[in-house]
Design a protein around this motif. Structure first.
Motif, PDB file in Angstrom:
ATOM      1  N   LYS A  37       0.846  -1.202   0.000  1.00 12.80           N
ATOM      2  CA  LYS A  37       0.000   0.000   0.000  1.00 12.80           C
ATOM      3  C   LYS A  37       0.885   1.257   0.000  1.00 12.80           C
ATOM      4  CE  LYS A  37      -3.938   1.580   2.600  1.00 12.80           C
ATOM      5  NZ  LYS A  37      -4.486   1.524   3.934  1.00 12.80           N
ATOM      6  N   LEU A  38       1.898   1.236   0.827  1.00 13.54           N
ATOM      7  CA  LEU A  38       2.798   2.398   0.918  1.00 13.54           C
ATOM      8  C   LEU A  38       3.503   2.644  -0.422  1.00 13.54           C
ATOM      9  CD1 LEU A  38       4.140   4.566   2.719  1.00 13.54           C
ATOM     10  CD2 LEU A  38       5.909   2.880   3.272  1.00 13.54           C
ATOM     11  N   ALA A  39       4.010   1.559  -1.036  1.00 10.91           N
ATOM     12  CA  ALA A  39       4.733   1.713  -2.318  1.00 10.91           C
ATOM     13  C   ALA A  39       3.811   2.329  -3.367  1.00 10.91           C
ATOM     14  CB  ALA A  39       5.251   0.364  -2.783  1.00 10.91           C
ATOM     15  N   LYS A  40       2.583   1.828  -3.410  1.00 13.57           N
ATOM     16  CA  LYS A  40       1.641   2.369  -4.415  1.00 13.57           C
ATOM     17  C   LYS A  40       1.384   3.845  -4.155  1.00 13.57           C
ATOM     18  CE  LYS A  40      -0.477  -1.458  -6.632  1.00 13.57           C
ATOM     19  NZ  LYS A  40      -1.282  -2.637  -6.333  1.00 13.57           N
ATOM     20  N   SER A  41       1.220   4.198  -2.877  1.00 14.22           N
ATOM     21  CA  SER A  41       0.919   5.604  -2.555  1.00 14.22           C
ATOM     22  C   SER A  41       2.084   6.511  -2.956  1.00 14.22           C
ATOM     23  CB  SER A  41       0.590   5.763  -1.066  1.00 14.22           C
ATOM     24  OG  SER A  41       1.790   5.687  -0.309  1.00 14.22           O
ATOM     25  N   LYS A  42       3.276   5.949  -3.013  1.00 12.76           N
ATOM     26  CA  LYS A  42       4.451   6.754  -3.380  1.00 12.76           C
ATOM     27  C   LYS A  42       4.838   6.571  -4.845  1.00 12.76           C
ATOM     28  CE  LYS A  42       6.454   7.304   1.129  1.00 12.76           C
ATOM     29  NZ  LYS A  42       6.267   8.761   1.049  1.00 12.76           N
ATOM     30  N   ASN A  43       4.035   5.792  -5.557  1.00  8.53           N
ATOM     31  CA  ASN A  43       4.294   5.566  -6.977  1.00  8.53           C
ATOM     32  C   ASN A  43       5.658   4.910  -7.216  1.00  8.53           C
ATOM     33  OD1 ASN A  43       3.007   5.760  -9.426  1.00  8.53           O
ATOM     34  ND2 ASN A  43       4.178   7.564 -10.039  1.00  8.53           N
ATOM     35  N   LEU A  44       6.030   3.963  -6.331  1.00  4.97           N
ATOM     36  CA  LEU A  44       7.336   3.301  -6.435  1.00  4.97           C
ATOM     37  C   LEU A  44       7.151   1.802  -6.670  1.00  4.97           C
ATOM     38  CD1 LEU A  44       9.096   5.237  -3.540  1.00  4.97           C
ATOM     39  CD2 LEU A  44       9.755   5.300  -5.968  1.00  4.97           C
ATOM     40  N   PHE A  45       8.114   1.221  -7.364  1.00  4.89           N
ATOM     41  CA  PHE A  45       8.102  -0.218  -7.663  1.00  4.89           C
ATOM     42  C   PHE A  45       8.532  -1.006  -6.424  1.00  4.89           C
ATOM     43  CE2 PHE A  45      10.111  -4.147  -8.968  1.00  4.89           C
ATOM     44  CZ  PHE A  45       9.276  -4.624  -9.964  1.00  4.89           C
ATOM     45  N   LEU A  46       7.833  -2.090  -6.165  1.00  4.95           N
ATOM     46  CA  LEU A  46       8.189  -2.938  -5.015  1.00  4.95           C
ATOM     47  C   LEU A  46       7.929  -4.402  -5.381  1.00  4.95           C
ATOM     48  CD1 LEU A  46       8.956  -3.345  -2.014  1.00  4.95           C
ATOM     49  CD2 LEU A  46       6.600  -2.798  -1.411  1.00  4.95           C
ATOM     50  N   MET A  47       8.911  -5.258  -5.095  1.00  4.21           N
ATOM     51  CA  MET A  47       8.755  -6.687  -5.438  1.00  4.21           C
ATOM     52  C   MET A  47       9.481  -7.576  -4.439  1.00  4.21           C
ATOM     53  SD  MET A  47       9.810  -8.514  -9.029  1.00  4.21           S
ATOM     54  CE  MET A  47      11.175  -9.577  -8.567  1.00  4.21           C
ATOM     55  N   GLU A  48       8.896  -8.737  -4.183  1.00  7.95           N
ATOM     56  CA  GLU A  48       9.573  -9.762  -3.381  1.00  7.95           C
ATOM     57  C   GLU A  48      10.540 -10.513  -4.295  1.00  7.95           C
ATOM     58  OE1 GLU A  48       7.118 -13.063  -2.115  1.00  7.95           O
ATOM     59  OE2 GLU A  48       8.409 -13.448  -0.383  1.00  7.95           O
ATOM     60  N   ALA A  49      11.772 -10.694  -3.819  1.00  9.20           N
ATOM     61  CA  ALA A  49      12.826 -11.262  -4.673  1.00  9.20           C
ATOM     62  C   ALA A  49      12.774 -12.793  -4.730  1.00  9.20           C
ATOM     63  CB  ALA A  49      14.189 -10.792  -4.178  1.00  9.20           C
ATOM     64  N   VAL A  50      11.681 -13.313  -5.272  1.00 10.14           N
ATOM     65  CA  VAL A  50      11.648 -14.772  -5.466  1.00 10.14           C
ATOM     66  C   VAL A  50      12.255 -15.043  -6.854  1.00 10.14           C
ATOM     67  CG1 VAL A  50      10.270 -16.867  -5.356  1.00 10.14           C
ATOM     68  CG2 VAL A  50       9.609 -14.894  -4.000  1.00 10.14           C
ATOM     69  N   TRP A  51      13.583 -15.033  -6.871  1.00  6.28           N
ATOM     70  CA  TRP A  51      14.348 -15.130  -8.129  1.00  6.28           C
ATOM     71  C   TRP A  51      14.011 -16.368  -8.942  1.00  6.28           C
ATOM     72  CZ3 TRP A  51      19.736 -17.688  -7.894  1.00  6.28           C
ATOM     73  CH2 TRP A  51      19.818 -18.587  -6.831  1.00  6.28           C
ATOM     74  N   THR A  52      13.648 -17.457  -8.234  1.00  6.31           N
ATOM     75  CA  THR A  52      13.310 -18.739  -8.860  1.00  6.31           C
ATOM     76  C   THR A  52      12.332 -18.571 -10.023  1.00  6.31           C
ATOM     77  OG1 THR A  52      13.503 -19.650  -6.645  1.00  6.31           O
ATOM     78  CG2 THR A  52      12.471 -21.062  -8.289  1.00  6.31           C
TER      79      THR A  52
END
Ligand SMILES: NC(=O)C1=CN([C@@H]2O[C@H](COP(=O)(O)OP(=O)(O)OC[C@H]3O[C@@H](n4cnc5c(N)ncnc54)[C@H](OP(=O)(O)O)[C@@H]3O)[C@@H](O)[C@H]2O)C=CC1
Ligand SMILES: O=C1OC[C@@H](O)[C@H](O)[C@H]1O
Length: 358
Positions: free
Chosen positions: A126-141
């Motif tokens: 929610k916070l990332a969206k409100s700041k217009n920033l990209f956010l991802m969990e690093a499930v590299w697999t």
């Protein structure tokens, strides 16, 4: 479309080192499609940070002409040269560090498990969206070419016929004697236990090999589970999940820190064929075989790129950010939340509560 990322690496530990290895290798190769510049290492110790730069051989030559600075965590969040943070610290630190990185105006790639529970993950997305920033969990697999290829065989070409069953195991015997009780592998306050550390990958394999949809679109499933909580550390070092999709497909998912697992670590069974996966590390899907029941020549695949494999997620993110996306299609926020909800329920059903849950 500019494909340059200016990375800040938070935590000069094991996984950050493996991640940076791929960025450095990428930059040393001719014709790489993305520039990955390592701008800063955020570390609790200046000397450790410098040792990290040295041992990972980050030089101006393989960093697009840029020097890598070593900073305290607070200096790091304020560094204007960093536009994306990679978080490679123990699970329970992720939440605060994602918040501080977003507050500093940076995109974030955060190691798995993204948070300890779904509630915290929701707050961060929610916070990332409100700041217009990209956010991802690093499930590299999920980003390996082997997975895209397998999904093509399984879901598009139906090479296995009707898929019925998946066995996935990620187990390794923890060196308890040399792992102090306050290490991230044993300390309940740091989110220790097999489920969050390695069980997450077995759930991931079920998600990517039994279902071709992600996040809110996913095919419905139900599950039952058992955790064995260690009498000394109070966390799960033996974990089993039985999963059944509404369409009848089943997953038998196991992880353990008491014993080593066997190879293949994944076996996916269909009416016409079987996939077997092999690796030195079940998080790293580098090799698979598909054998056919009608005696056809097996299909064999091995990733010979020389990368650890982190480059695949890093390149995907560069494209996402350049395209103005706030989440990735392979692991959108809703997919992380789905996996977190499974792990929350497994813990609830088996009495594993982390201090952060309260
Ligand atoms: N994708 C993958 O395949 C893997 C992912 N991981 C994930 O990465 C994260 C980190 O794991 P890993 O690199 O193995 O861990 P390490 O213990 O090797 O490194 C973690 C780093 O975090 C920093 N840190 C800050 N506070 C603490 C603390 N209280 N205890 C320990 N370290 C602390 C330290 O860096 P500094 O002193 O420089 O600040 C430390 O070096 C975990 O969440 C894990 O799940 C781990 C292994 C593989
Ligand atoms: O993510 C991981 O994958 C590899 C394991 O050895 C490690 O403990 C875990 O954090």
């Amino acid at each position: 479309m500019s494909l340059t990322l200016n990375w800040g690496i938070l935590g000069a530990g094991n996984i950050s080192s493996q991640f940076v290895h791929d960025l450095v290798l990428n930059n040393s190769r001719e014709g790489s499609e993305v520039k990955h510049i390592v701008r800063s290492i955020g570390s609790s110790s200046n000397s450790k940070g410098h040792e990290f730069v040295k041992s990972n051989n980050i030089t101006k030559n393989n960093n697009h002409g840029f020097e890598t600075v070593v900073q305290s965590y607070d200096e790091f969040y304020a560094n204007p040269d960093v536009n994306i943070v990679y978080i490679g610290t123990p699970h329970t630190l992720h939440k605060e560090q994602v918040i501080k990185s977003l507050e500093g105006g940076k995109h974030v790639l955060c190691e798995k498990p993204f948070t300890v529970n779904k509630r915290d993950a929701e707050e961060l997305f929610k916070l990332a969206k409100s700041k217009n920033l990209f956010l991802m969990e690093a499930v590299w697999t999920r980003f390996f070419p082997s997975i895209a290829l397998l999904q093509k065989y399984i879901f598009e070409e139906k090479a296995l016929g009707e898929v019925h069953r998946l066995f996935a195991d990620f187990s390794f015997e923890l060196d308890f004697e040399n792992s102090p009780p306050e290490s991230r592998m044993r300390d309940i306050r740091l989110g220790a236990g097999a489920l969050l550390d390695i069980g997450i990958y077995t759930i991931t394999y079920a998600r990517i090999l039994l279902d071709n949809k992600v996040g809110d679109e996913h095919t419905k499933f139900d599950f039952k589970s058992f955790l064995t909580l260690d009498p000394t550390d109070g966390v799960d070092y033996n974990t089993s999940i039985l999963l059944k999709y509404d369409n009848g497909k089943q997953g038998i998912l196991t992880s353990s820190n008491y014993v080593n697992g066997a190879m293949p670590y994944v076996r996916l069974e269909g009416t016409k064929g079987v996939v077997e996966m092999f690796s030195d590390n079940p998080a790293r899907p580098k090799k698979f075989t598909i054998s056919f029941t009608d005696g056809r020549e097996p299909i064999e695949y091995e990733d010979q790129s020389g990368y650890n494999g982190f480059i695949y997620e890093a390149n995907a993110i560069a494209k996402d950010i350049a395209a103005g996306k706030l989440e990735d299609d392979i692991i959108p926020h809703a997919e992380t939340l789905l996996v977190m909800s499974v792990m929350d329920q497994v813990r609830k059903d088996n009495g594993l509560v982390y201090p952060q849950d309260k």
